[in-house]
Scaffold this motif. Structure first.
Motif, PDB file in Angstrom:
ATOM      1  N   ASP A 243      -3.267  16.771 -25.343  1.00 39.41           N
ATOM      2  CA  ASP A 243      -2.771  16.963 -23.947  1.00 39.41           C
ATOM      3  C   ASP A 243      -1.351  16.253 -23.786  1.00 39.41           C
ATOM      4  O   ASP A 243      -1.204  15.554 -22.718  1.00 39.41           O
ATOM      5  N   ARG A 244      -0.455  16.531 -24.851  1.00 42.93           N
ATOM      6  CA  ARG A 244       0.813  16.062 -24.842  1.00 42.93           C
ATOM      7  C   ARG A 244       1.614  17.283 -24.480  1.00 42.93           C
ATOM      8  O   ARG A 244       1.293  18.368 -25.013  1.00 42.93           O
ATOM      9  N   VAL A 245       2.676  17.283 -23.757  1.00 43.85           N
ATOM     10  CA  VAL A 245       3.546  18.396 -23.315  1.00 43.85           C
ATOM     11  C   VAL A 245       4.803  18.131 -24.538  1.00 43.85           C
ATOM     12  O   VAL A 245       5.698  17.263 -24.761  1.00 43.85           O
ATOM     13  N   LEU A 246       5.217  19.255 -25.024  1.00 45.79           N
ATOM     14  CA  LEU A 246       6.367  19.299 -25.873  1.00 45.79           C
ATOM     15  C   LEU A 246       7.529  19.422 -24.913  1.00 45.79           C
ATOM     16  O   LEU A 246       7.700  20.258 -24.003  1.00 45.79           O
ATOM     17  N   ILE A 247       8.517  18.317 -25.141  1.00 42.91           N
ATOM     18  CA  ILE A 247       9.657  18.624 -24.339  1.00 42.91           C
ATOM     19  C   ILE A 247      10.967  18.493 -25.304  1.00 42.91           C
ATOM     20  O   ILE A 247      10.750  17.975 -26.706  1.00 42.91           O
ATOM     21  N   VAL A 248      12.218  18.997 -24.856  1.00 48.22           N
ATOM     22  CA  VAL A 248      13.447  18.866 -25.677  1.00 48.22           C
ATOM     23  C   VAL A 248      14.539  18.206 -24.940  1.00 48.22           C
ATOM     24  O   VAL A 248      14.415  17.973 -23.756  1.00 48.22           O
ATOM     25  N   ARG A 249      15.238  17.136 -25.722  1.00 52.65           N
ATOM     26  CA  ARG A 249      16.131  16.672 -25.098  1.00 52.65           C
ATOM     27  C   ARG A 249      17.393  17.183 -25.622  1.00 52.65           C
ATOM     28  O   ARG A 249      17.644  17.328 -26.955  1.00 52.65           O
ATOM     29  N   GLN A 250      18.386  17.457 -24.740  1.00 54.00           N
ATOM     30  CA  GLN A 250      19.653  18.197 -25.262  1.00 54.00           C
ATOM     31  C   GLN A 250      20.638  17.808 -24.054  1.00 54.00           C
ATOM     32  O   GLN A 250      20.639  17.418 -23.047  1.00 54.00           O
ATOM     33  N   PHE A 251      22.063  17.684 -24.433  1.00 54.16           N
ATOM     34  CA  PHE A 251      23.121  17.390 -24.030  1.00 54.16           C
ATOM     35  C   PHE A 251      23.300  18.508 -23.139  1.00 54.16           C
ATOM     36  O   PHE A 251      23.569  19.694 -23.568  1.00 54.16           O
ATOM     37  N   ARG A 252      23.646  18.479 -21.903  1.00 53.48           N
ATOM     38  CA  ARG A 252      23.919  19.296 -20.885  1.00 53.48           C
ATOM     39  C   ARG A 252      25.364  19.153 -20.457  1.00 53.48           C
ATOM     40  O   ARG A 252      25.490  18.325 -19.700  1.00 53.48           O
ATOM     41  N   TYR A 253      26.454  19.768 -20.835  1.00 47.52           N
ATOM     42  CA  TYR A 253      27.929  19.653 -20.616  1.00 47.52           C
ATOM     43  C   TYR A 253      27.982  19.759 -19.104  1.00 47.52           C
ATOM     44  O   TYR A 253      28.877  18.820 -18.748  1.00 47.52           O
ATOM     45  N   ALA A 254      27.639  20.474 -18.463  1.00 45.42           N
ATOM     46  CA  ALA A 254      27.713  20.543 -17.018  1.00 45.42           C
ATOM     47  C   ALA A 254      27.565  19.245 -16.146  1.00 45.42           C
ATOM     48  O   ALA A 254      28.241  18.734 -15.098  1.00 45.42           O
ATOM     49  N   TYR A 255      26.601  18.286 -16.641  1.00 44.65           N
ATOM     50  CA  TYR A 255      26.190  17.097 -16.154  1.00 44.65           C
ATOM     51  C   TYR A 255      26.656  16.096 -16.943  1.00 44.65           C
ATOM     52  O   TYR A 255      26.648  14.873 -16.545  1.00 44.65           O
ATOM     53  N   GLY A 256      27.150  16.190 -18.344  1.00 48.33           N
ATOM     54  CA  GLY A 256      27.964  15.180 -18.799  1.00 48.33           C
ATOM     55  C   GLY A 256      26.639  14.102 -19.487  1.00 48.33           C
ATOM     56  O   GLY A 256      27.027  13.054 -19.791  1.00 48.33           O
ATOM     57  N   GLN A 257      25.570  14.737 -19.705  1.00 46.57           N
ATOM     58  CA  GLN A 257      24.448  13.809 -19.997  1.00 46.57           C
ATOM     59  C   GLN A 257      23.085  14.585 -20.869  1.00 46.57           C
ATOM     60  O   GLN A 257      23.221  15.780 -20.664  1.00 46.57           O
ATOM     61  N   VAL A 258      22.517  13.786 -21.546  1.00 46.93           N
ATOM     62  CA  VAL A 258      21.295  14.473 -22.155  1.00 46.93           C
ATOM     63  C   VAL A 258      20.092  14.352 -21.274  1.00 46.93           C
ATOM     64  O   VAL A 258      19.902  13.527 -20.390  1.00 46.93           O
ATOM     65  N   LEU A 259      19.581  15.582 -21.291  1.00 44.94           N
ATOM     66  CA  LEU A 259      18.534  15.759 -20.302  1.00 44.94           C
ATOM     67  C   LEU A 259      17.087  15.935 -20.984  1.00 44.94           C
ATOM     68  O   LEU A 259      17.069  16.581 -21.891  1.00 44.94           O
ATOM     69  N   THR A 260      16.106  15.645 -20.138  1.00 48.79           N
ATOM     70  CA  THR A 260      14.717  15.933 -20.843  1.00 48.79           C
ATOM     71  C   THR A 260      14.144  17.094 -20.106  1.00 48.79           C
ATOM     72  O   THR A 260      14.073  17.088 -18.959  1.00 48.79           O
ATOM     73  N   GLU A 261      13.739  18.253 -20.937  1.00 46.52           N
ATOM     74  CA  GLU A 261      13.382  19.275 -20.396  1.00 46.52           C
ATOM     75  C   GLU A 261      12.240  20.175 -21.178  1.00 46.52           C
ATOM     76  O   GLU A 261      12.052  19.792 -22.079  1.00 46.52           O
ATOM     77  N   ILE A 262      11.534  20.952 -20.728  1.00 46.58           N
ATOM     78  CA  ILE A 262      10.649  21.951 -21.142  1.00 46.58           C
ATOM     79  C   ILE A 262      11.472  22.829 -22.015  1.00 46.58           C
ATOM     80  O   ILE A 262      12.687  23.161 -21.781  1.00 46.58           O
ATOM     81  N   PRO A 263      10.865  23.249 -23.126  1.00 43.06           N
ATOM     82  CA  PRO A 263      11.645  24.407 -23.870  1.00 43.06           C
ATOM     83  C   PRO A 263      12.022  25.640 -22.922  1.00 43.06           C
ATOM     84  O   PRO A 263      11.025  25.905 -21.974  1.00 43.06           O
ATOM     85  N   ALA A 264      13.191  26.120 -23.094  1.00 40.83           N
ATOM     86  CA  ALA A 264      13.543  27.296 -22.216  1.00 40.83           C
ATOM     87  C   ALA A 264      14.879  28.022 -22.681  1.00 40.83           C
ATOM     88  O   ALA A 264      15.464  27.588 -23.734  1.00 40.83           O
TER      89      ALA A 264
END
Length: 178
Positions: A54-75
């Protein structure tokens, strides 16, 4: 009242690898004219992948437009003309190494309807099998697993701000009856 706007002319501004930008002059319902700056986008997919614990796979990646690392679902974005279901299977495997036999639709969203025609199709993945990740050459991300209830709490608290992730989590919560 008729709310439709009619395109009178189009001026092409930019044609890139992912985006196409144009400015349209439109006739408004009241008879006046205005301009609409539009970004054409091929669309994308997002996958809420729920593992056996019951855990969700998430990815963390730097998003240049926001200048920060975001937590997201794979996409990922669709290639022009690509089937969204096939793209979701591909993106899940590439970004996390997870594979599934079937996906459940969580619907679609319009993330920025004021200026962009992107449509993101959302899916729920369960009964995951594991293989190797194969991210794109310019894609750097960390994969993690977060308990579903904890991710729901992060969405509701505003800690998670990525729109596709928020919508997918809340739709999955409703679909799963939680």
């Amino acid at each position: 009242m008729d709310l439709l706007e009619k395109k009178l002319s189009r001026e092409e501004k930019f044609n890139g690898r992912v985006l196409h930008v144009h400015v349209d002059t439109v006739a408004l319902p009241n008879g006046h004219t205005s301009t609409r700056e539009i970004v054409d986008h091929p669309g994308g997919v997002g996958i809420l992948a729920l593992d056996e614990a019951d855990r969700v796979l998430i990815v963390r990646q730097f998003r240049y437009a926001y200048g920060q690392v975001l937590t997201e679902i794979p996409a990922g974005k669709l290639e022009r003309g690509e089937d969204p279901y096939a793209a979701a299977l591909r993106e899940l495997r590439e970004e996390t190494g997870a594979q599934v036999d079937a996906l459940t639709s969580l619907g679609e969203i319009y993330p920025s309807p004021g200026y962009c025609n992107e449509i993101i199709r959302l899916y729920l993945a369960r009964d995951l099998r594991w293989g190797e990740m194969s991210p794109d050459d310019d894609e750097f991300l960390d994969v993690d697993r977060i308990p579903f209830d904890a991710l729901c709490a992060q969405v509701l608290s505003g800690e998670i701000r990525d729109a596709k992730t928020c919508v997918a989590v809340l739709r999955a919560k409703a679909l799963l009856g939680r």
